[in-house]
Scaffold this motif. Structure first.
Motif, short mmCIF file in Angstrom:
data_model
loop_
_atom_site.label_atom_id
_atom_site.label_comp_id
_atom_site.label_asym_id
_atom_site.label_seq_id
_atom_site.Cartn_x
_atom_site.Cartn_y
_atom_site.Cartn_z
N GLY A 4 37.55 38.23 46.57
CA GLY A 4 37.77 36.89 46.06
C GLY A 4 37.52 35.86 47.14
O GLY A 4 37.28 36.20 48.30
N THR A 19 38.39 35.18 41.79
CA THR A 19 37.99 36.58 41.96
C THR A 19 36.95 36.93 40.91
O THR A 19 36.72 36.17 39.96
CB THR A 19 39.19 37.53 41.79
OG1 THR A 19 39.63 37.49 40.43
CG2 THR A 19 40.33 37.16 42.72
N SER A 20 36.36 38.09 41.07
CA SER A 20 35.36 38.53 40.09
C SER A 20 36.00 38.67 38.71
O SER A 20 35.36 38.39 37.70
CB SER A 20 34.73 39.85 40.52
OG SER A 20 35.71 40.83 40.71
N ARG A 21 37.27 39.06 38.66
CA ARG A 21 37.96 39.15 37.36
C ARG A 21 38.03 37.81 36.65
O ARG A 21 38.05 37.75 35.43
CB ARG A 21 39.37 39.70 37.54
CG ARG A 21 39.40 41.20 37.72
CD ARG A 21 40.82 41.68 37.70
NE ARG A 21 41.24 41.82 39.09
CZ ARG A 21 42.47 42.04 39.50
NH1 ARG A 21 43.44 42.10 38.62
NH2 ARG A 21 42.75 42.17 40.76
N ILE A 24 33.88 37.10 35.50
CA ILE A 24 33.08 38.04 34.71
C ILE A 24 33.20 37.69 33.23
O ILE A 24 34.30 37.53 32.70
CB ILE A 24 33.49 39.49 34.97
CG1 ILE A 24 33.06 39.89 36.38
CG2 ILE A 24 32.88 40.44 33.94
CD1 ILE A 24 33.48 41.28 36.80
N GLU A 28 28.11 30.68 32.59
CA GLU A 28 27.64 30.41 33.95
C GLU A 28 27.83 28.96 34.38
O GLU A 28 27.82 28.66 35.57
CB GLU A 28 26.16 30.79 34.08
CG GLU A 28 25.91 32.27 34.01
CD GLU A 28 24.45 32.62 34.15
OE1 GLU A 28 23.63 31.73 34.45
OE2 GLU A 28 24.13 33.81 33.96
#
Length: 70
Positions: A4, A19-21, A24, A28
């Motif tokens: 993150g 974070t990626s969580r 995702i 965009e």
């Protein structure tokens, strides 16, 4: 390889973590401020490793930013 990133304001104060969580599956074009975790739990450089580990386990978090007291 990063889990993150900190989100800081124009004065360098931590205001969130992303974070990626958080991102995702999101559009965009959505702004980071809409998906970040606000006011994350933090510690200072004087915090013991045991205290930090306890906080991470108790709160179920993977990232624990280290910030100055002020």
């Amino acid at each position: 390889g990063h889990l993150g990133y900190p989100v800081v304001d124009k004065h360098g104060k931590l205001i969130g973590i992303v974070t990626s969580r958080d991102i995702i599956g999101k559009d965009e074009q959505i702004q980071i401020e809409k998906v970040m975790t606000r006011n994350p739990i933090t510690v200072t450089e004087r915090t013991t490793v045991a205290t930090a580990a306890h906080s991470m386990i108790w709160e179920g978090i993977d990232l624990l930013p280290v910030v100055e007291r002020n």
